[in-house]
Design a protein around this motif. Sequence first.
Motif, PDB file in Angstrom:
ATOM      1  N   TRP A   1       0.835  -1.202   0.000  1.00  0.00           N
ATOM      2  CA  TRP A   1       0.000   0.000   0.000  1.00  0.00           C
ATOM      3  C   TRP A   1       0.873   1.256   0.000  1.00  0.00           C
ATOM      4  O   TRP A   1       0.603   2.208  -0.750  1.00  0.00           O
ATOM      5  N   ILE A   2       1.944   1.267   0.808  1.00  0.00           N
ATOM      6  CA  ILE A   2       2.854   2.416   0.813  1.00  0.00           C
ATOM      7  C   ILE A   2       3.476   2.576  -0.578  1.00  0.00           C
ATOM      8  O   ILE A   2       3.499   3.679  -1.131  1.00  0.00           O
ATOM      9  N   PHE A   3       3.979   1.478  -1.126  1.00  0.00           N
ATOM     10  CA  PHE A   3       4.613   1.527  -2.445  1.00  0.00           C
ATOM     11  C   PHE A   3       3.659   2.113  -3.478  1.00  0.00           C
ATOM     12  O   PHE A   3       4.019   3.024  -4.229  1.00  0.00           O
ATOM     13  N   GLU A   4       2.450   1.617  -3.510  1.00  0.00           N
ATOM     14  CA  GLU A   4       1.466   2.080  -4.494  1.00  0.00           C
ATOM     15  C   GLU A   4       1.020   3.509  -4.230  1.00  0.00           C
ATOM     16  O   GLU A   4       0.680   4.241  -5.166  1.00  0.00           O
ATOM     17  N   SER A   5       1.035   3.936  -2.973  1.00  0.00           N
ATOM     18  CA  SER A   5       0.642   5.308  -2.641  1.00  0.00           C
ATOM     19  C   SER A   5       1.713   6.321  -2.998  1.00  0.00           C
ATOM     20  O   SER A   5       1.410   7.438  -3.405  1.00  0.00           O
ATOM     21  N   VAL A   6       2.971   5.936  -2.848  1.00  0.00           N
ATOM     22  CA  VAL A   6       4.085   6.849  -3.090  1.00  0.00           C
ATOM     23  C   VAL A   6       4.498   6.869  -4.562  1.00  0.00           C
ATOM     24  O   VAL A   6       4.978   7.879  -5.067  1.00  0.00           O
TER      25      VAL A   6
ATOM     26  N   TYR B   1       9.603  12.578   6.940  1.00  0.00           N
ATOM     27  CA  TYR B   1       8.648  11.769   6.182  1.00  0.00           C
ATOM     28  C   TYR B   1       8.982  10.285   6.262  1.00  0.00           C
ATOM     29  O   TYR B   1       8.084   9.447   6.382  1.00  0.00           O
ATOM     30  N   PHE B   2      10.257   9.948   6.236  1.00  0.00           N
ATOM     31  CA  PHE B   2      10.637   8.547   6.383  1.00  0.00           C
ATOM     32  C   PHE B   2      10.251   8.024   7.760  1.00  0.00           C
ATOM     33  O   PHE B   2       9.824   6.877   7.903  1.00  0.00           O
ATOM     34  N   GLN B   3      10.390   8.850   8.791  1.00  0.00           N
ATOM     35  CA  GLN B   3      10.027   8.439  10.146  1.00  0.00           C
ATOM     36  C   GLN B   3       8.529   8.140  10.240  1.00  0.00           C
ATOM     37  O   GLN B   3       8.134   7.178  10.890  1.00  0.00           O
ATOM     38  N   HIS B   4       7.708   8.934   9.582  1.00  0.00           N
ATOM     39  CA  HIS B   4       6.264   8.655   9.559  1.00  0.00           C
ATOM     40  C   HIS B   4       5.990   7.305   8.914  1.00  0.00           C
ATOM     41  O   HIS B   4       5.138   6.543   9.376  1.00  0.00           O
TER      42      HIS B   4
ATOM     43  N   PHE C   1      13.982  -4.895  11.130  1.00  0.00           N
ATOM     44  CA  PHE C   1      13.269  -5.395   9.956  1.00  0.00           C
ATOM     45  C   PHE C   1      12.543  -4.265   9.224  1.00  0.00           C
ATOM     46  O   PHE C   1      12.547  -4.209   7.991  1.00  0.00           O
ATOM     47  N   VAL C   2      11.935  -3.362   9.981  1.00  0.00           N
ATOM     48  CA  VAL C   2      11.265  -2.216   9.363  1.00  0.00           C
ATOM     49  C   VAL C   2      12.285  -1.333   8.654  1.00  0.00           C
ATOM     50  O   VAL C   2      12.042  -0.873   7.529  1.00  0.00           O
ATOM     51  N   ASP C   3      13.436  -1.095   9.273  1.00  0.00           N
ATOM     52  CA  ASP C   3      14.485  -0.303   8.622  1.00  0.00           C
ATOM     53  C   ASP C   3      14.933  -0.953   7.311  1.00  0.00           C
ATOM     54  O   ASP C   3      15.076  -0.281   6.293  1.00  0.00           O
TER      55      ASP C   3
ATOM     56  N   GLY D   1      14.664  -1.122   1.330  1.00  0.00           N
ATOM     57  CA  GLY D   1      14.332  -1.831   0.100  1.00  0.00           C
ATOM     58  C   GLY D   1      13.229  -1.149  -0.676  1.00  0.00           C
ATOM     59  O   GLY D   1      13.288  -1.023  -1.906  1.00  0.00           O
ATOM     60  N   LEU D   2      12.216  -0.685   0.038  1.00  0.00           N
ATOM     61  CA  LEU D   2      11.088   0.000  -0.584  1.00  0.00           C
ATOM     62  C   LEU D   2      11.548   1.283  -1.277  1.00  0.00           C
ATOM     63  O   LEU D   2      11.198   1.538  -2.433  1.00  0.00           O
ATOM     64  N   LEU D   3      12.353   2.077  -0.587  1.00  0.00           N
ATOM     65  CA  LEU D   3      12.846   3.320  -1.174  1.00  0.00           C
ATOM     66  C   LEU D   3      13.746   3.057  -2.374  1.00  0.00           C
ATOM     67  O   LEU D   3      13.697   3.782  -3.371  1.00  0.00           O
TER      68      LEU D   3
END
Length: 185
Positions: free
Chosen positions: A84-89, A122-125, A154-156, A161-163
């Motif tokens: 969802w984040i990937f598709e939103s950004v 923004y990355f922190q959010h 894991f989130v980091d 990877g997402l970015l």
Amino acid sequence: MNTIVTSKEAILRVCRELVSENGLLALNMRTVAQRCNVALGSLYNYFPSKNDLTLAAIESVWQDIFHMDHSCRIGDTFPDYVQWIFESVQPGMTEYPNFFTAHSISFASNEKDKARQTMEHYFQHMKIGMCHALESDIHVRSDAFDATFTQTDFVDFTLSGLLSLLMQHRSNCSVLLEIIRRTIY
């Protein structure tokens, strides 16, 4: 010349258009004033320097890219949330190509910190939302995390990877999602 004083938001809208069309490095006071149809001096009433204008434009672009609601939707799995984040950004990344890498080089060294802080905000959010989604995912194996491999680690990793995928203008994040699934389920 526009005799009605323009708004700060109208100026930032023009800045976003210019960044989208020509990149951040092409942003300058004279071009913005011309595009807003106001006197250059009027622009300085809102932004005392080019650095102030550029910082405000960067913040405005980040807001436009990350316009999504960062809260976890009930029932989403962690991979669903990441997708969802990937598709939103992704649309914002398409609108502002190379923005992630270009914005930090446009400042004097003392101003780079402010630009970097804006980006990190923004990355922190995103991280907070991802942590919440991971903690809420009832399907995660109980032994998936420990003191040497934490949820935060894991989130980091996932955000990096997402970015990376977004900066490469990839059309999907399926490999990252598969890595996530194989790691935590």
